[in-house]
Design a protein around this motif. Sequence first.
Motif, PDB file in Angstrom:
ATOM      1  N   GLY A 317    -120.013 -45.956  82.106  1.00 53.26           N
ATOM      2  CA  GLY A 317    -118.669 -44.729  82.116  1.00 53.26           C
ATOM      3  C   GLY A 317    -119.470 -44.018  82.978  1.00 53.26           C
ATOM      4  O   GLY A 317    -119.973 -44.125  83.464  1.00 53.26           O
ATOM      5  N   ASP A 318    -118.587 -42.650  82.984  1.00 54.21           N
ATOM      6  CA  ASP A 318    -119.016 -42.444  84.113  1.00 54.21           C
ATOM      7  C   ASP A 318    -120.117 -41.370  83.527  1.00 54.21           C
ATOM      8  O   ASP A 318    -120.947 -40.714  82.797  1.00 54.21           O
ATOM      9  CB  ASP A 318    -117.833 -40.409  83.140  1.00 54.21           C
ATOM     10  N   ALA A 319    -121.573 -40.958  84.515  1.00 55.75           N
ATOM     11  CA  ALA A 319    -122.422 -41.260  84.240  1.00 55.75           C
ATOM     12  C   ALA A 319    -122.602 -39.112  84.964  1.00 55.75           C
ATOM     13  O   ALA A 319    -123.264 -37.895  84.681  1.00 55.75           O
ATOM     14  CB  ALA A 319    -123.420 -41.552  85.800  1.00 55.75           C
ATOM     15  N   GLY A 320    -122.047 -38.384  84.909  1.00 53.29           N
ATOM     16  CA  GLY A 320    -121.242 -36.862  85.350  1.00 53.29           C
ATOM     17  C   GLY A 320    -122.165 -36.372  83.989  1.00 53.29           C
ATOM     18  O   GLY A 320    -123.060 -35.516  84.128  1.00 53.29           O
ATOM     19  N   PRO A 321    -121.858 -36.468  82.892  1.00 55.41           N
ATOM     20  CA  PRO A 321    -122.425 -36.153  81.846  1.00 55.41           C
ATOM     21  C   PRO A 321    -124.034 -36.351  81.360  1.00 55.41           C
ATOM     22  O   PRO A 321    -124.343 -35.548  81.398  1.00 55.41           O
ATOM     23  CB  PRO A 321    -121.212 -36.465  80.460  1.00 55.41           C
ATOM     24  N   ILE A 322    -124.377 -37.288  81.879  1.00 52.08           N
ATOM     25  CA  ILE A 322    -125.700 -37.452  81.688  1.00 52.08           C
ATOM     26  C   ILE A 322    -126.682 -36.833  82.447  1.00 52.08           C
ATOM     27  O   ILE A 322    -127.353 -36.524  82.519  1.00 52.08           O
ATOM     28  CB  ILE A 322    -126.303 -39.110  82.370  1.00 52.08           C
ATOM     29  N   TYR A 323    -126.239 -36.834  84.022  1.00 50.39           N
ATOM     30  CA  TYR A 323    -126.481 -35.789  84.884  1.00 50.39           C
ATOM     31  C   TYR A 323    -126.698 -34.206  84.615  1.00 50.39           C
ATOM     32  O   TYR A 323    -127.680 -33.781  84.609  1.00 50.39           O
ATOM     33  CB  TYR A 323    -125.517 -35.509  86.545  1.00 50.39           C
ATOM     34  N   ARG A 324    -125.834 -34.277  84.005  1.00 49.16           N
ATOM     35  CA  ARG A 324    -125.524 -31.973  83.862  1.00 49.16           C
ATOM     36  C   ARG A 324    -126.471 -32.426  82.231  1.00 49.16           C
ATOM     37  O   ARG A 324    -126.480 -31.412  81.802  1.00 49.16           O
ATOM     38  CB  ARG A 324    -124.439 -32.197  83.192  1.00 49.16           C
ATOM     39  N   ASN A 325    -126.764 -33.495  81.584  1.00 52.60           N
ATOM     40  CA  ASN A 325    -127.553 -33.300  80.408  1.00 52.60           C
ATOM     41  C   ASN A 325    -128.814 -33.087  80.579  1.00 52.60           C
ATOM     42  O   ASN A 325    -130.301 -32.182  80.628  1.00 52.60           O
ATOM     43  CB  ASN A 325    -127.857 -34.119  79.708  1.00 52.60           C
ATOM     44  N   LEU A 326    -129.243 -34.229  82.228  1.00 55.30           N
ATOM     45  CA  LEU A 326    -130.781 -33.892  82.636  1.00 55.30           C
ATOM     46  C   LEU A 326    -130.829 -32.817  82.981  1.00 55.30           C
ATOM     47  O   LEU A 326    -132.110 -32.257  82.783  1.00 55.30           O
ATOM     48  CB  LEU A 326    -130.602 -35.152  83.605  1.00 55.30           C
ATOM     49  N   LEU A 327    -129.645 -31.693  84.110  1.00 54.12           N
ATOM     50  CA  LEU A 327    -129.940 -30.901  84.197  1.00 54.12           C
ATOM     51  C   LEU A 327    -131.025 -29.555  83.130  1.00 54.12           C
ATOM     52  O   LEU A 327    -131.431 -28.553  83.485  1.00 54.12           O
ATOM     53  CB  LEU A 327    -128.929 -29.640  84.532  1.00 54.12           C
ATOM     54  N   ARG A 328    -129.717 -29.431  82.113  1.00 50.96           N
ATOM     55  CA  ARG A 328    -130.459 -28.654  80.916  1.00 50.96           C
ATOM     56  C   ARG A 328    -132.095 -29.040  80.386  1.00 50.96           C
ATOM     57  O   ARG A 328    -132.800 -28.323  79.523  1.00 50.96           O
ATOM     58  CB  ARG A 328    -129.354 -28.907  79.643  1.00 50.96           C
ATOM     59  N   GLU A 329    -132.326 -30.526  80.827  1.00 50.96           N
ATOM     60  CA  GLU A 329    -133.933 -31.068  80.293  1.00 50.96           C
ATOM     61  C   GLU A 329    -134.899 -30.479  81.706  1.00 50.96           C
ATOM     62  O   GLU A 329    -135.790 -30.879  81.276  1.00 50.96           O
ATOM     63  CB  GLU A 329    -133.507 -32.600  80.708  1.00 50.96           C
ATOM     64  N   GLY A 330    -134.247 -29.562  82.558  1.00 54.02           N
ATOM     65  CA  GLY A 330    -135.100 -29.218  84.021  1.00 54.02           C
ATOM     66  C   GLY A 330    -134.916 -30.687  84.599  1.00 54.02           C
ATOM     67  O   GLY A 330    -135.895 -30.719  85.415  1.00 54.02           O
ATOM     68  N   VAL A 331    -134.159 -31.415  84.781  1.00 53.09           N
ATOM     69  CA  VAL A 331    -134.501 -33.074  85.496  1.00 53.09           C
ATOM     70  C   VAL A 331    -133.474 -32.975  86.690  1.00 53.09           C
ATOM     71  O   VAL A 331    -132.368 -33.202  85.948  1.00 53.09           O
ATOM     72  CB  VAL A 331    -135.328 -34.417  84.869  1.00 53.09           C
ATOM     73  N   ILE A 332    -133.909 -32.932  88.266  1.00 51.56           N
ATOM     74  CA  ILE A 332    -132.336 -32.965  88.731  1.00 51.56           C
ATOM     75  C   ILE A 332    -132.459 -34.354  89.483  1.00 51.56           C
ATOM     76  O   ILE A 332    -133.180 -35.001  89.476  1.00 51.56           O
ATOM     77  CB  ILE A 332    -132.463 -32.265  90.217  1.00 51.56           C
ATOM     78  N   VAL A 333    -131.101 -35.066  89.223  1.00 54.64           N
ATOM     79  CA  VAL A 333    -131.330 -36.465  90.364  1.00 54.64           C
ATOM     80  C   VAL A 333    -129.862 -36.069  91.276  1.00 54.64           C
ATOM     81  O   VAL A 333    -129.241 -35.405  91.380  1.00 54.64           O
ATOM     82  CB  VAL A 333    -131.569 -37.644  88.749  1.00 54.64           C
ATOM     83  N   ARG A 334    -129.621 -37.204  91.441  1.00 58.65           N
ATOM     84  CA  ARG A 334    -128.327 -36.745  92.242  1.00 58.65           C
ATOM     85  C   ARG A 334    -127.022 -37.752  92.052  1.00 58.65           C
ATOM     86  O   ARG A 334    -127.374 -39.036  91.658  1.00 58.65           O
ATOM     87  CB  ARG A 334    -128.735 -37.633  93.593  1.00 58.65           C
ATOM     88  N   PRO A 335    -126.084 -37.431  91.271  1.00 49.81           N
ATOM     89  CA  PRO A 335    -124.557 -37.777  91.139  1.00 49.81           C
ATOM     90  C   PRO A 335    -124.479 -38.564  92.627  1.00 49.81           C
ATOM     91  O   PRO A 335    -124.695 -37.620  93.908  1.00 49.81           O
ATOM     92  CB  PRO A 335    -124.249 -36.736  91.292  1.00 49.81           C
ATOM     93  N   ILE A 336    -123.488 -39.549  92.362  1.00 50.48           N
ATOM     94  CA  ILE A 336    -123.040 -40.494  93.774  1.00 50.48           C
ATOM     95  C   ILE A 336    -121.675 -40.754  93.574  1.00 50.48           C
ATOM     96  O   ILE A 336    -121.276 -41.402  94.751  1.00 50.48           O
ATOM     97  CB  ILE A 336    -124.292 -41.311  94.239  1.00 50.48           C
ATOM     98  N   ALA A 337    -120.892 -40.197  92.665  1.00 55.46           N
ATOM     99  CA  ALA A 337    -119.891 -40.197  92.305  1.00 55.46           C
ATOM    100  C   ALA A 337    -119.057 -40.181  94.191  1.00 55.46           C
ATOM    101  O   ALA A 337    -117.770 -41.058  94.197  1.00 55.46           O
ATOM    102  CB  ALA A 337    -118.935 -39.255  91.964  1.00 55.46           C
ATOM    103  N   ASN A 338    -119.313 -38.926  94.800  1.00 52.61           N
ATOM    104  CA  ASN A 338    -118.643 -38.797  95.774  1.00 52.61           C
ATOM    105  C   ASN A 338    -118.982 -40.114  96.820  1.00 52.61           C
ATOM    106  O   ASN A 338    -118.659 -39.917  97.697  1.00 52.61           O
ATOM    107  CB  ASN A 338    -119.784 -37.534  96.594  1.00 52.61           C
ATOM    108  N   TYR A 339    -119.694 -40.950  96.658  1.00 48.43           N
ATOM    109  CA  TYR A 339    -119.991 -42.062  97.266  1.00 48.43           C
ATOM    110  C   TYR A 339    -119.205 -43.125  96.549  1.00 48.43           C
ATOM    111  O   TYR A 339    -119.453 -44.867  97.217  1.00 48.43           O
ATOM    112  CB  TYR A 339    -121.267 -42.746  97.045  1.00 48.43           C
ATOM    113  N   GLY A 340    -117.811 -43.387  95.987  1.00 49.83           N
ATOM    114  CA  GLY A 340    -117.560 -43.982  94.923  1.00 49.83           C
ATOM    115  C   GLY A 340    -118.310 -45.157  94.006  1.00 49.83           C
ATOM    116  O   GLY A 340    -117.745 -45.868  93.822  1.00 49.83           O
ATOM    117  N   MET A 341    -118.981 -44.228  93.717  1.00 54.41           N
ATOM    118  CA  MET A 341    -119.666 -44.686  92.534  1.00 54.41           C
ATOM    119  C   MET A 341    -120.432 -43.598  90.874  1.00 54.41           C
ATOM    120  O   MET A 341    -121.350 -43.324  91.079  1.00 54.41           O
ATOM    121  CB  MET A 341    -121.177 -44.802  93.091  1.00 54.41           C
TER     122      MET A 341
END
Length: 366
Positions: A317-341
Amino acid sequence: MSCDYIALATPGVQQLTPYVPGKPVEELGRELGVRDIVKLASNENPMGPGARVLAALDAVKPELSRYPDGNGFMLKQALAAKLNVQESGLTLGNGSNDVLELIARAYLQPGTEAVFSQYAFAVYPIVTQAVGATAIVTPAKNWGHDLEAMAAAITQNTRVIFIANPNNPTGTWFGVEPWEKFMGSVPEDVLVVLDEAYIEYVGTQGGVLNGLNYLQQFPNLIVTRTFSKAYGLAGLRVGYSVSHPQVANVLNRVRQPFNVDSFALAAATAVLSDTEYLQKSRLVNEQGMAQLIEGFATLGLDYIPSAGNFIVVHFQGDAGPIYRNLLREGVIVRPIANYGMPESLRVSIGLEPENQRFLQALERVL
């Protein structure tokens, strides 16, 4: 305001959306009040600059009131010696992105086409659209370039083909045999841009070819590289291309005369000879990659094997919520929905404690 200034822009620019980089540490701190942040979003070298670079920067400080060398003589000389190429075939840029834009400005226009792959680097469509050219996007094969499909997409209007090896954001790569077959089918009046931003991380391993070995055989080849990744100079923005001297001559006609600043020129020249730093960068990356792959296996997550300093991990499913929850944990990764993923995240390789912090945060989020 009665004037629509967006409507005044050229048609290609009107349709563009700005490139969105990885979230800066400072921005996350302001937004969520998070401290002790780990950034694994922008494929940066986690080691920081080496001692030779810092010394070179100190040496430049007294001359900051002077313009930089607009021709980059010392860096070009060092590159020519290191890579065994002609200085006349070198073009310097404010990062390799700058060189990609120079190529588009010099060789693309309305009525012409640029070919690149699905899931390819976001700058390719940006520079193509900005100059009013038509983008021809070929379907990916196993998340990577389908060189046969790209060759089949060439028409009489094709002027440029953009290819990244290893590819960003997927980390996929191809070897000698498909590359040589592809180049043999490309007309000599179509420029092939081989983007090797991550080539120093793979060296001779993994079956990844070295584009510089084909410059004499294929004069329509342009190889672009950068000091932002394995050489650790992302904050200074310096890259380059190696090509036929005539192509370099054209690119240097549209290049701004001081597009690489004095700090960047000095640092790049210094780090180019620092083989110990480069070897350590590769080792840290190899160990970190193995650490993340082991962590993904423990968590039951699928990923794309990568030859770069980053790795794409898949979710259900959508990785967006995982990305945002990681931000709250103080970890920044890269969402790539803009690449069609949209179901994936790209994670840069960090130092061992940073990778562990990410994996622990990911386990809590999941």
